[in-house]
Design a protein around this motif. Structure first.
Motif, PDB file in Angstrom:
ATOM      1  N   ILE A 103      -2.143 -13.847  90.942  1.00  0.00           N
ATOM      2  CA  ILE A 103      -2.475 -13.966  89.530  1.00  0.00           C
ATOM      3  C   ILE A 103      -2.987 -12.622  89.012  1.00  0.00           C
ATOM      4  N   ASN A 104      -2.459 -12.200  87.894  1.00  0.00           N
ATOM      5  CA  ASN A 104      -2.982 -11.014  87.215  1.00  0.00           C
ATOM      6  C   ASN A 104      -4.059 -11.488  86.235  1.00  0.00           C
ATOM      7  N   PHE A 105      -5.314 -11.351  86.631  1.00  0.00           N
ATOM      8  CA  PHE A 105      -6.410 -11.867  85.815  1.00  0.00           C
ATOM      9  C   PHE A 105      -6.525 -11.153  84.471  1.00  0.00           C
ATOM     10  N   GLN A 106      -5.964  -9.951  84.368  1.00  0.00           N
ATOM     11  CA  GLN A 106      -6.033  -9.222  83.104  1.00  0.00           C
ATOM     12  C   GLN A 106      -5.211  -9.885  82.009  1.00  0.00           C
ATOM     13  N   THR A 107      -4.284 -10.769  82.388  1.00  0.00           N
ATOM     14  CA  THR A 107      -3.427 -11.429  81.404  1.00  0.00           C
ATOM     15  C   THR A 107      -3.995 -12.768  80.937  1.00  0.00           C
ATOM     16  N   LEU A 108      -5.102 -13.218  81.514  1.00  0.00           N
ATOM     17  CA  LEU A 108      -5.643 -14.533  81.184  1.00  0.00           C
ATOM     18  C   LEU A 108      -6.546 -14.475  79.950  1.00  0.00           C
ATOM     19  N   ASP A 109      -6.415 -15.477  79.099  1.00  0.00           N
ATOM     20  CA  ASP A 109      -7.278 -15.569  77.921  1.00  0.00           C
ATOM     21  C   ASP A 109      -8.585 -16.285  78.222  1.00  0.00           C
ATOM     22  N   ALA A 110      -8.554 -17.226  79.165  1.00  0.00           N
ATOM     23  CA  ALA A 110      -9.755 -18.027  79.428  1.00  0.00           C
ATOM     24  C   ALA A 110      -9.702 -18.623  80.821  1.00  0.00           C
ATOM     25  N   ILE A 111     -10.884 -18.901  81.356  1.00  0.00           N
ATOM     26  CA  ILE A 111     -11.034 -19.636  82.610  1.00  0.00           C
ATOM     27  C   ILE A 111     -11.882 -20.862  82.316  1.00  0.00           C
ATOM     28  N   LEU A 112     -11.399 -22.026  82.738  1.00  0.00           N
ATOM     29  CA  LEU A 112     -12.125 -23.280  82.572  1.00  0.00           C
ATOM     30  C   LEU A 112     -12.639 -23.711  83.935  1.00  0.00           C
ATOM     31  N   ILE A 113     -13.954 -23.818  84.085  1.00  0.00           N
ATOM     32  CA  ILE A 113     -14.553 -24.214  85.351  1.00  0.00           C
ATOM     33  C   ILE A 113     -14.755 -25.726  85.337  1.00  0.00           C
ATOM     34  N   SER A 114     -14.105 -26.422  86.276  1.00  0.00           N
ATOM     35  CA  SER A 114     -14.131 -27.887  86.261  1.00  0.00           C
ATOM     36  C   SER A 114     -15.320 -28.487  86.995  1.00  0.00           C
ATOM     37  N   ASN A 115     -15.837 -27.810  88.022  1.00  0.00           N
ATOM     38  CA  ASN A 115     -16.970 -28.354  88.764  1.00  0.00           C
ATOM     39  C   ASN A 115     -17.632 -27.246  89.572  1.00  0.00           C
ATOM     40  N   LEU A 116     -18.739 -27.579  90.221  1.00  0.00           N
ATOM     41  CA  LEU A 116     -19.518 -26.587  90.962  1.00  0.00           C
ATOM     42  C   LEU A 116     -18.751 -25.982  92.121  1.00  0.00           C
ATOM     43  N   GLU A 117     -17.812 -26.717  92.682  1.00  0.00           N
ATOM     44  CA  GLU A 117     -17.053 -26.215  93.823  1.00  0.00           C
ATOM     45  C   GLU A 117     -16.137 -25.059  93.437  1.00  0.00           C
ATOM     46  N   GLU A 118     -15.889 -24.883  92.164  1.00  0.00           N
ATOM     47  CA  GLU A 118     -14.941 -23.860  91.720  1.00  0.00           C
ATOM     48  C   GLU A 118     -15.610 -22.600  91.186  1.00  0.00           C
ATOM     49  N   ILE A 119     -16.929 -22.531  91.244  1.00  0.00           N
ATOM     50  CA  ILE A 119     -17.613 -21.435  90.556  1.00  0.00           C
ATOM     51  C   ILE A 119     -17.959 -20.256  91.473  1.00  0.00           C
ATOM     52  N   LEU A 120     -17.878 -20.435  92.781  1.00  0.00           N
ATOM     53  CA  LEU A 120     -18.373 -19.409  93.698  1.00  0.00           C
ATOM     54  C   LEU A 120     -17.609 -18.087  93.615  1.00  0.00           C
ATOM     55  N   ALA A 121     -16.339 -18.112  93.276  1.00  0.00           N
ATOM     56  CA  ALA A 121     -15.561 -16.870  93.184  1.00  0.00           C
ATOM     57  C   ALA A 121     -15.679 -16.204  91.820  1.00  0.00           C
ATOM     58  N   LEU A 122     -16.319 -16.871  90.873  1.00  0.00           N
ATOM     59  CA  LEU A 122     -16.324 -16.373  89.497  1.00  0.00           C
ATOM     60  C   LEU A 122     -16.972 -14.992  89.333  1.00  0.00           C
ATOM     61  N   PRO A 123     -18.120 -14.699  89.980  1.00  0.00           N
ATOM     62  CA  PRO A 123     -18.683 -13.344  89.830  1.00  0.00           C
ATOM     63  C   PRO A 123     -17.736 -12.256  90.340  1.00  0.00           C
ATOM     64  N   TYR A 124     -16.978 -12.564  91.364  1.00  0.00           N
ATOM     65  CA  TYR A 124     -15.984 -11.585  91.859  1.00  0.00           C
ATOM     66  C   TYR A 124     -14.884 -11.388  90.820  1.00  0.00           C
ATOM     67  N   ILE A 125     -14.375 -12.496  90.287  1.00  0.00           N
ATOM     68  CA  ILE A 125     -13.290 -12.412  89.302  1.00  0.00           C
ATOM     69  C   ILE A 125     -13.727 -11.627  88.071  1.00  0.00           C
ATOM     70  N   SER A 126     -14.926 -11.921  87.582  1.00  0.00           N
ATOM     71  CA  SER A 126     -15.387 -11.273  86.347  1.00  0.00           C
ATOM     72  C   SER A 126     -15.726  -9.797  86.555  1.00  0.00           C
ATOM     73  N   SER A 127     -16.027  -9.399  87.794  1.00  0.00           N
ATOM     74  CA  SER A 127     -16.470  -8.023  88.049  1.00  0.00           C
ATOM     75  C   SER A 127     -15.401  -7.111  88.628  1.00  0.00           C
ATOM     76  N   TYR A 128     -14.419  -7.671  89.343  1.00  0.00           N
ATOM     77  CA  TYR A 128     -13.533  -6.813  90.137  1.00  0.00           C
ATOM     78  C   TYR A 128     -12.038  -7.040  89.906  1.00  0.00           C
ATOM     79  N   THR A 129     -11.658  -7.849  88.939  1.00  0.00           N
ATOM     80  CA  THR A 129     -10.228  -8.112  88.741  1.00  0.00           C
ATOM     81  C   THR A 129      -9.704  -7.631  87.392  1.00  0.00           C
ATOM     82  N   GLY A 130     -10.573  -7.127  86.558  1.00  0.00           N
ATOM     83  CA  GLY A 130     -10.149  -6.706  85.227  1.00  0.00           C
ATOM     84  C   GLY A 130     -10.084  -7.837  84.223  1.00  0.00           C
TER      85      GLY A 130
END
Length: 200
Positions: A1-28
């Motif tokens: 996935i090219n995260f730079q092309t995404l308009d939004a991320i929808l977090i559905s539950n607590l199990e899906e949030i652990l990678a979010l700081p990495y995505i927001s900081s290191y993927t563009g």
């Protein structure tokens, strides 16, 4: 996935949030992030706990104790080829703070505009505190995105909002869902039949 092309991320539950700081900081990624208030509040603690665990572990060795099925020595031999000291930390405390400042906390049933022609709405999935399914509306379709859900009511969660899903003309079912309890899951066909019966 090219995260730079995404308009939004929808977090559905607590199990899906652990990678979010990495995505927001290191993927563009520069889009919007949406989650319910309980997921935002509890998720921050989970992310902090993850990096704390990483800091306190002994990176030179792996040990597991009191296991009946193999000895600690046998377990360590499985990982002799790995250099634990070379493992990188996933993200930092600053990454977590910056990430969670970018999240928009929303309520169930709240319409959120994403771009010019798309709105999203979080609906209770009944799975865990703050867990959500999503109703994504465009000018042409209403798309229900279902993640882990529970069709029976647990003590600490809001019941799954099935009524709002009836507005959808497309349903996307992700992973294991519609569980009767946290530890068991019926075959997918049985889950699907129960869900479609509830929608009708």
């Amino acid at each position: 996935i090219n995260f730079q092309t995404l308009d939004a991320i929808l977090i559905s539950n607590l199990e899906e949030i652990l990678a979010l700081p990495y995505i927001s900081s290191y993927t563009g990624f520069e889009g919007k992030i949406y989650a319910t208030e309980p997921v935002v509040q509890l998720g921050k603690y989970l992310c902090r706990d993850l990096i704390l665990s990483a800091k306190e572990r002994n990176k030179e060795s792996v040990a597991i104790r009191d296991m009946d099925f193999f000895s600690e020595h046998e377990f360590n031999e499985c990982f002799n080829h790995l250099n634990f000291a070379a493992f990188k930390d996933i993200y930092t405390e600053d990454d977590i703070e910056n990430c969670f400042e970018q999240i928009t906390a929303i309520n169930y049933g709240e319409n959120i505009a994403v771009g010019n022609a798309i709105t999203v709405k979080a609906l209770s999935s009944g799975y865990s505190l703050g867990s959500a399914n999503w109703l994504i509306s465009t000018t042409a379709n209403k798309i229900a995105y279902l993640n882990k859900s529970a069709m029976i009511h647990f003590r600490y969660t809001q019941a799954m909002d099935i009524e709002s899903l009836k507005a959808a003309n497309v349903v996307v079912m992700a992973g294991s869902m519609l569980q009767e309890c946290y530890h068991t899951c019926d075959p997918f066909d049985a889950q699907l039949n129960r869900f479609t019966d509830a929608l009708s």
